[in-house]
Scaffold this motif. Structure first.
Motif, PDB file in Angstrom:
ATOM      1  N   GLU A   1     104.205 -34.108 -31.476  1.00  0.00           N
ATOM      2  CA  GLU A   1     104.379 -35.007 -30.337  1.00  0.00           C
ATOM      3  C   GLU A   1     104.337 -34.187 -29.062  1.00  0.00           C
ATOM      4  N   HIS A   2     103.247 -34.300 -28.365  1.00  0.00           N
ATOM      5  CA  HIS A   2     102.991 -33.551 -27.135  1.00  0.00           C
ATOM      6  C   HIS A   2     103.763 -34.228 -25.996  1.00  0.00           C
ATOM      7  N   VAL A   3     104.387 -33.448 -25.119  1.00  0.00           N
ATOM      8  CA  VAL A   3     105.120 -34.082 -24.009  1.00  0.00           C
ATOM      9  C   VAL A   3     104.447 -33.843 -22.657  1.00  0.00           C
ATOM     10  N   TRP A   4     103.230 -33.280 -22.700  1.00  0.00           N
ATOM     11  CA  TRP A   4     102.362 -33.263 -21.527  1.00  0.00           C
ATOM     12  C   TRP A   4     103.009 -32.706 -20.277  1.00  0.00           C
ATOM     13  N   HIS A   5     103.604 -31.521 -20.408  1.00  0.00           N
ATOM     14  CA  HIS A   5     103.978 -30.847 -19.166  1.00  0.00           C
ATOM     15  C   HIS A   5     102.716 -30.640 -18.340  1.00  0.00           C
ATOM     16  N   LEU A   6     101.638 -30.289 -19.041  1.00  0.00           N
ATOM     17  CA  LEU A   6     100.350 -30.106 -18.364  1.00  0.00           C
ATOM     18  C   LEU A   6      99.255 -30.790 -19.175  1.00  0.00           C
ATOM     19  N   TYR A   7      98.316 -31.395 -18.469  1.00  0.00           N
ATOM     20  CA  TYR A   7      97.146 -31.984 -19.114  1.00  0.00           C
ATOM     21  C   TYR A   7      95.979 -31.045 -18.837  1.00  0.00           C
ATOM     22  N   VAL A   8      95.608 -30.281 -19.876  1.00  0.00           N
ATOM     23  CA  VAL A   8      94.655 -29.174 -19.667  1.00  0.00           C
ATOM     24  C   VAL A   8      93.327 -29.481 -20.361  1.00  0.00           C
ATOM     25  N   ILE A   9      92.297 -29.653 -19.535  1.00  0.00           N
ATOM     26  CA  ILE A   9      90.961 -29.867 -20.099  1.00  0.00           C
ATOM     27  C   ILE A   9      90.217 -28.528 -20.112  1.00  0.00           C
ATOM     28  N   ARG A  10      89.098 -28.515 -20.832  1.00  0.00           N
ATOM     29  CA  ARG A  10      88.233 -27.332 -20.764  1.00  0.00           C
ATOM     30  C   ARG A  10      86.832 -27.746 -20.331  1.00  0.00           C
ATOM     31  N   HIS A  11      86.203 -26.884 -19.546  1.00  0.00           N
ATOM     32  CA  HIS A  11      84.867 -27.170 -19.009  1.00  0.00           C
ATOM     33  C   HIS A  11      84.129 -25.847 -18.856  1.00  0.00           C
ATOM     34  N   GLU A  12      82.839 -25.837 -19.196  1.00  0.00           N
ATOM     35  CA  GLU A  12      82.078 -24.577 -19.135  1.00  0.00           C
ATOM     36  C   GLU A  12      81.941 -24.077 -17.700  1.00  0.00           C
ATOM     37  N   ASP A  13      81.875 -25.000 -16.749  1.00  0.00           N
ATOM     38  CA  ASP A  13      81.823 -24.591 -15.342  1.00  0.00           C
ATOM     39  C   ASP A  13      83.152 -24.974 -14.680  1.00  0.00           C
ATOM     40  N   ARG A  14      84.214 -24.397 -15.181  1.00  0.00           N
ATOM     41  CA  ARG A  14      85.554 -24.750 -14.696  1.00  0.00           C
ATOM     42  C   ARG A  14      85.698 -24.537 -13.193  1.00  0.00           C
ATOM     43  N   ASP A  15      85.205 -23.407 -12.687  1.00  0.00           N
ATOM     44  CA  ASP A  15      85.408 -23.130 -11.261  1.00  0.00           C
ATOM     45  C   ASP A  15      84.613 -24.115 -10.400  1.00  0.00           C
ATOM     46  N   GLY A  16      83.405 -24.456 -10.866  1.00  0.00           N
ATOM     47  CA  GLY A  16      82.594 -25.447 -10.142  1.00  0.00           C
ATOM     48  C   GLY A  16      83.284 -26.799 -10.124  1.00  0.00           C
ATOM     49  N   LEU A  17      83.835 -27.182 -11.273  1.00  0.00           N
ATOM     50  CA  LEU A  17      84.529 -28.477 -11.362  1.00  0.00           C
ATOM     51  C   LEU A  17      85.774 -28.477 -10.471  1.00  0.00           C
ATOM     52  N   ALA A  18      86.523 -27.385 -10.497  1.00  0.00           N
ATOM     53  CA  ALA A  18      87.747 -27.317  -9.682  1.00  0.00           C
ATOM     54  C   ALA A  18      87.394 -27.461  -8.199  1.00  0.00           C
ATOM     55  N   LYS A  19      86.315 -26.834  -7.793  1.00  0.00           N
ATOM     56  CA  LYS A  19      85.909 -26.919  -6.370  1.00  0.00           C
ATOM     57  C   LYS A  19      85.468 -28.344  -6.039  1.00  0.00           C
ATOM     58  N   HIS A  20      84.715 -28.944  -6.967  1.00  0.00           N
ATOM     59  CA  HIS A  20      84.252 -30.321  -6.771  1.00  0.00           C
ATOM     60  C   HIS A  20      85.451 -31.268  -6.602  1.00  0.00           C
ATOM     61  N   LEU A  21      86.470 -31.080  -7.418  1.00  0.00           N
ATOM     62  CA  LEU A  21      87.662 -31.927  -7.316  1.00  0.00           C
ATOM     63  C   LEU A  21      88.422 -31.629  -6.014  1.00  0.00           C
ATOM     64  N   ALA A  22      88.502 -30.356  -5.651  1.00  0.00           N
ATOM     65  CA  ALA A  22      89.187 -29.997  -4.394  1.00  0.00           C
ATOM     66  C   ALA A  22      88.478 -30.648  -3.206  1.00  0.00           C
ATOM     67  N   ASP A  23      87.144 -30.680  -3.256  1.00  0.00           N
ATOM     68  CA  ASP A  23      86.379 -31.317  -2.174  1.00  0.00           C
ATOM     69  C   ASP A  23      86.685 -32.804  -2.075  1.00  0.00           C
ATOM     70  N   LYS A  24      87.163 -33.366  -3.185  1.00  0.00           N
ATOM     71  CA  LYS A  24      87.524 -34.789  -3.177  1.00  0.00           C
ATOM     72  C   LYS A  24      89.043 -34.970  -3.047  1.00  0.00           C
ATOM     73  N   SER A  25      89.690 -33.957  -2.496  1.00  0.00           N
ATOM     74  CA  SER A  25      91.140 -34.002  -2.221  1.00  0.00           C
ATOM     75  C   SER A  25      91.983 -34.160  -3.479  1.00  0.00           C
ATOM     76  N   ILE A  26      91.513 -33.550  -4.564  1.00  0.00           N
ATOM     77  CA  ILE A  26      92.277 -33.606  -5.818  1.00  0.00           C
ATOM     78  C   ILE A  26      92.718 -32.189  -6.163  1.00  0.00           C
ATOM     79  N   LYS A  27      94.019 -32.020  -6.275  1.00  0.00           N
ATOM     80  CA  LYS A  27      94.580 -30.689  -6.554  1.00  0.00           C
ATOM     81  C   LYS A  27      94.606 -30.433  -8.066  1.00  0.00           C
ATOM     82  N   THR A  28      94.030 -29.331  -8.465  1.00  0.00           N
ATOM     83  CA  THR A  28      94.138 -28.906  -9.866  1.00  0.00           C
ATOM     84  C   THR A  28      94.736 -27.503  -9.883  1.00  0.00           C
ATOM     85  N   VAL A  29      95.139 -27.059 -11.067  1.00  0.00           N
ATOM     86  CA  VAL A  29      95.749 -25.727 -11.202  1.00  0.00           C
ATOM     87  C   VAL A  29      95.178 -25.084 -12.471  1.00  0.00           C
TER      88      VAL A  29
END
Ligand SMILES: Cc1ncc(COP(=O)(O)O)c(C=O)c1O
Length: 370
Positions: A283-311
């Protein structure tokens, strides 16, 4: 027009849902000047151990101290080796060194990010004294094989539950498998104080006493120092706040689980994203919801450009940090942690996050793929 910023965690949103209770608890501490130890700390310790059905709770100043205090009380000494996962927050391993031991890293599994039980035995030497499984991101480590290995080799197990309050493995709460378990109540944790705070739970009376003595200057009564210790106290204000929040932790955990399912359902058909895998016996309690993506840094920047904070939790696996360069570890030794460190991205998730925010996160991810 700039869209409303989506925070990674919104602590204010949680506070507003319980403002009256929190304000009353803080006022009570101030009115009674119950700042250090006192009734609020005692009550919290009793209630926290009752939640887990364990005999003892020893509160302390933070989750890092909790690990250090536990290992000190377990008797870690120079030359002792402690096995810990290659991917975690550095508290898990810096405290092994602080306690006088040697850190021995074990790779994590690719899919659940926790220590790989299949690789633990090959790390065991005549100097090994213990194992620290970390229930990373809120998903329990695979405790049955870990406990079997510990029993076979007569090792202690210290569960690092900093991210996993109320997570369950085969129906049983994590923190109740090993000899002792450490918790962090850092504000953003699933059970978070309004400052630093931590605790340990155990059924071992002798260990509980040793931990309490060490955390309180080597003695349980003023002036009575059995040994030298440290000053690591949960303060009354944090204890009172945590006791209020204990009334809500179950509901918040279920909220996190609902929000995580919401993401997972909507990300299922997004080919480029690997949503977190939850094993059916956990039973996962989701302290963090962690996805994986081959272009993680590109995706993180894309989300930041849309005012979405990721870590990124955590961008460099422990063996590859400068802090551990003395061990000269190579990437080939920890292929799973290495593969994960460049792909993982934590999405905004907290019990109160509006579905509309999550829709925006999902839409933004889809637009990156397109
Ligand atoms: C896995 C893990 N262990 C230990 C800790 C240490 O907790 P604290 O920040 O309360 O010292 C944390 C907190 O970030 C953590 O995530």
């Amino acid at each position: 027009m700039q869209e409303e910023r989506i925070q990674f965690v919104d602590l204010q949103a949680q506070y507003l849902t319980i403002k009256d209770e929190i304000d009353a608890a803080i006022t009570d501490v101030i009115k009674n000047s119950a700042f250090i130890r006192g009734p609020h700390v005692k009550t919290f310790e009793e209630r926290f151990s009752a939640l887990f059905g364990t005999d003892h709770c020893v509160s302390c100043a933070n989750g890092t101290d909790a690990l250090y205090i536990a290992m000190h009380a377990l008797g870690v000494k120079p030359g002792d080796e402690v096995i810990a996962p290659a991917h975690s927050w550095i508290s898990t391993t810096e405290t092994i060194t602080q306690a006088g031991g040697k850190v021995v890293f074990c790779d994590t599994t690719l899919d659940d990010f926790t220590i790989d039980p299949k690789q633990i035995e090959e790390k065991i030497t005549p100097h090994t004294v213990g194992i620290i499984p970390v229930h990373l991101y809120g998903q329990p480590a695979d405790m049955d094989p870990i406990m079997a290995i510990a029993r076979k080799h007569n090792l202690w197990v210290l569960e690092d539950c900093a991210q996993a309050h109320l997570a369950r493995y085969k129906g049983k709460l994590v923190g109740t498998f090993g000899d002792v378990a450490s918790f962090s109540f850092y504000p953003g944790k699933n059970l978070g104080a309004m400052g630093d705070a931590g605790a340990l739970i155990t059924n071992n009376e002798d260990l509980a006493e040793k931990m309490a003595i060490f955390a309180r200057h080597g003695g349980l009564k003023k002036g009575d120092h059995q040994t030298e210790g440290i000053n690591s106290r949960l303060d009354g204000m944090q204890a009172a706040i945590l006791s209020v929040k204990l009334n809500h932790i179950q509901k918040w955990t279920e909220g996190r689980q609902r929000k995580a399912s919401y993401y997972s359902e909507r990300l299922r058909d997004v080919q480029s994203v690997r949503a977190p895998r939850v094993f059916p016996d956990r039973e996962h309690v989701w302290h963090l919801y962690v996805i994986r993506h081959e272009d993680r840094d590109g995706l993180a920047k894309h989300l930041a450009d849309k005012s979405i904070k990721t870590v990124i939790n955590y961008p460099v696996a422990l063996p590859f940090l400068p802090a551990y360069s003395r061990f000269n570890h190579t990437p080939e030794e920890f292929p799973n942690a290495l593969a994960n460190q460049s792909r993982i991205l934590s999405l905004p998730l907290y019990p109160e996050i509006p579905d509309t925010f999550m829709d925006r996160v999902v839409d933004a991810i889809r637009s990156f793929q397109a």
